[in-house]
Design a protein around this motif. Structure first.
Motif, short mmCIF file in Angstrom:
data_model
loop_
_atom_site.label_atom_id
_atom_site.label_comp_id
_atom_site.label_asym_id
_atom_site.label_seq_id
_atom_site.Cartn_x
_atom_site.Cartn_y
_atom_site.Cartn_z
N THR A 66 5.11 -17.80 -0.80
CA THR A 66 5.17 -16.52 -0.10
C THR A 66 4.23 -15.53 -0.77
O THR A 66 3.90 -15.67 -1.95
CB THR A 66 6.59 -15.92 -0.10
OG1 THR A 66 7.00 -15.68 -1.45
CG2 THR A 66 7.58 -16.81 0.59
N GLU A 67 3.82 -14.55 0.00
CA GLU A 67 3.03 -13.43 -0.51
C GLU A 67 3.68 -12.14 -0.01
O GLU A 67 4.09 -12.06 1.14
CB GLU A 67 1.59 -13.49 -0.04
CG GLU A 67 0.75 -12.30 -0.45
CD GLU A 67 -0.68 -12.35 0.07
OE1 GLU A 67 -1.11 -11.36 0.69
OE2 GLU A 67 -1.36 -13.39 -0.14
N ALA A 68 3.79 -11.17 -0.90
CA ALA A 68 4.36 -9.87 -0.52
C ALA A 68 3.47 -8.78 -1.08
O ALA A 68 2.87 -8.94 -2.15
CB ALA A 68 5.79 -9.72 -1.06
N THR A 69 3.36 -7.67 -0.35
CA THR A 69 2.54 -6.55 -0.81
C THR A 69 3.35 -5.26 -0.77
O THR A 69 4.31 -5.13 0.01
CB THR A 69 1.28 -6.37 0.05
OG1 THR A 69 1.67 -6.10 1.40
CG2 THR A 69 0.40 -7.62 0.01
N SER A 70 2.95 -4.33 -1.62
CA SER A 70 3.55 -2.99 -1.61
C SER A 70 2.51 -2.01 -2.10
O SER A 70 1.36 -2.37 -2.38
CB SER A 70 4.81 -2.94 -2.48
OG SER A 70 4.49 -3.13 -3.85
N ASP A 71 2.91 -0.74 -2.22
CA ASP A 71 2.01 0.30 -2.71
C ASP A 71 0.72 0.36 -1.89
O ASP A 71 -0.38 0.46 -2.43
CB ASP A 71 1.68 0.10 -4.21
CG ASP A 71 2.93 0.03 -5.07
OD1 ASP A 71 3.80 0.92 -4.92
OD2 ASP A 71 3.06 -0.91 -5.87
N GLY A 72 0.88 0.28 -0.58
CA GLY A 72 -0.28 0.35 0.31
C GLY A 72 -1.25 -0.80 0.15
O GLY A 72 -2.44 -0.66 0.44
N GLY A 73 -0.75 -1.94 -0.28
CA GLY A 73 -1.60 -3.11 -0.48
C GLY A 73 -2.16 -3.22 -1.88
O GLY A 73 -2.83 -4.22 -2.20
N ASP A 74 -1.91 -2.23 -2.73
CA ASP A 74 -2.46 -2.26 -4.09
C ASP A 74 -1.67 -3.15 -5.03
O ASP A 74 -2.14 -3.43 -6.15
CB ASP A 74 -2.53 -0.85 -4.67
CG ASP A 74 -3.69 -0.04 -4.11
OD1 ASP A 74 -4.62 -0.66 -3.54
OD2 ASP A 74 -3.68 1.20 -4.23
N THR A 75 -0.49 -3.57 -4.65
CA THR A 75 0.29 -4.52 -5.45
C THR A 75 0.57 -5.75 -4.59
O THR A 75 1.07 -5.63 -3.48
CB THR A 75 1.62 -3.90 -5.93
OG1 THR A 75 1.35 -2.75 -6.71
CG2 THR A 75 2.41 -4.90 -6.77
N VAL A 76 0.22 -6.91 -5.12
CA VAL A 76 0.40 -8.18 -4.41
C VAL A 76 1.19 -9.12 -5.31
O VAL A 76 0.84 -9.31 -6.48
CB VAL A 76 -0.95 -8.84 -4.04
CG1 VAL A 76 -0.73 -10.09 -3.21
CG2 VAL A 76 -1.87 -7.86 -3.32
#
Length: 349
Positions: A66-76
């Motif tokens: 799985t891949e997850a992102t947060s912080d507007g895409g700045d954290t993966v």
């Protein structure tokens, strides 16, 4: 035993694999893997038949689950499944001036720090050097795709790097020598494996050292970080002072602030007294929520109060920017989807 993966081979082993090929092929393939960050299929300077053979005989070690992102895409955050079914996580963080990858050195962790999700999940196995290096390669590819360049590697993901010393150091050498990241951009984090700290100081690359301290008196640290019973604070300080003296690198002390446990005025005074002789920099990290540890992190106002107290006591301190909490990618939250191991009832510190 897990299967041999693409980045497990050193240059000599790759040469043995390519026996019968022109000598320069080894350099082409090695540079393709490490300098170009290329899949064998992308190595257009190598004959197609050899590309196909390499793809078959040197499989990737990390299968994306799985891949997850947060912080507007700045954290993966990536969850990888390894060749034997073990699972680990890697986190890439983009900042305005840099990109950093947080890599795992073990699947799970045996250090049993109760407030850490990885410790709650228990230990599965050590990672190979190739599995560590491949995390950096995959993060470097993603950073490049995002128009960035990976500049820092921190061994702060799942596991205790110094409990898997040989594979960790082999990976560091490869990251430095072949991926091209300088020693000052590489940081090894430990809960206090003193023999490993002393081995690290004796190496020829002066990498950075970060110690997950969390308490500056032995009674409390024995409860928060069980390894302290083997290597108490005075012994740890001696090893850290030796590392600072030999390498010339500034020591970092990591401190997860836990409400009413280690965020009291006396804790600030003890931490400052511990940090000053080591000329250490303190990184404050509000405790991130994990399912197996019900105690909450210190409030923002409490974090600021603790920071001011440290400064008043003469300590050098910053509050770490918490990234990836919403996707369980922040400090202490990596567990590869594992359920926490049942823990005994906890006493209030």
């Amino acid at each position: 035993m897990p299967p041999v993966t693409r980045y497990d081979l050193d240059r000599d082993a790759l040469g043995a694999l390519l026996e019968g090929q022109p000598r320069y092929r080894v350099d082409q393939v090695w540079d393709g893997l490490h300098q170009q960050l290329a899949d064998p299929a992308e190595m257009t300077n190598v004959p197609l038949a050899l590309r196909d053979r390499l793809a078959e005989e040197l499989p990737e070690g990390l299968a994306l689950t799985t891949e997850a992102t947060s912080d507007g895409g700045d954290t993966v955050k990536w969850l990888w499944t390894l060749g034997d079914g073990a699972r680990v996580e890697t986190v890439l963080m983009h900042y305005p001036q840099r990109s950093t990858v947080c890599v795992s050195s073990q699947a799970g962790c045996a250090m049993a720090c109760g407030f850490c999700a990885t410790g709650q999940a228990g230990f599965t196995r050590h990672l190979s050097a190739g599995e560590i290096v491949e995390q950096v390669v995959r993060a470097s590819r993603r950073a490049r795709a995002d128009g960035r360049r990976l500049g820092n590697v921190v061994f702060m993901g799942m596991g205790e790097p110094l409990a898997n010393y040989d594979a960790t150091w082999t990976a560091i050498r490869r990251i430095h020598d072949d991926l091209g990241l300088g020693a000052r951009h590489l940081t090894v984090s430990t809960v206090g494996v003193v023999p490993g700290i002393r081995r690290l100081a004796a190496e020829d690359l002066p990498v950075n050292l970060a110690v997950s301290l969390h308490a500056a008196d032995d009674e409390l640290r024995d409860r928060l970080v069980p390894l302290n019973r083997r290597y108490p604070l005075a012994t740890l300080a001696e090893a850290c002072a030796h590392h600072v003296e030999v390498t010339g690198r500034r020591l970092s002390l990591e401190w997860a602030l836990i409400a009413d446990v280690n965020d009291r005025p006396v804790d600030a005074a003890r931490l400052a007294d511990y940090a000053r002789p080591l000329r250490a920099h303190v990184n404050l990290i509000p405790l991130n929520p994990t399912p197996g540890y019900p105690t909450r992190g210190t409030s923002p106002a409490g974090v600021e109060d603790f920071r001011r107290r440290l400064e008043d006591h003469g300590a050098n301190v910053t509050v770490r920017d918490t990234r990836g909490t919403s996707i369980d990618a922040a400090c202490g939250q990596l567990a590869a989807g594992a359920a926490p191991v049942a823990a005994p009832g906890r006493r209030r510190a």
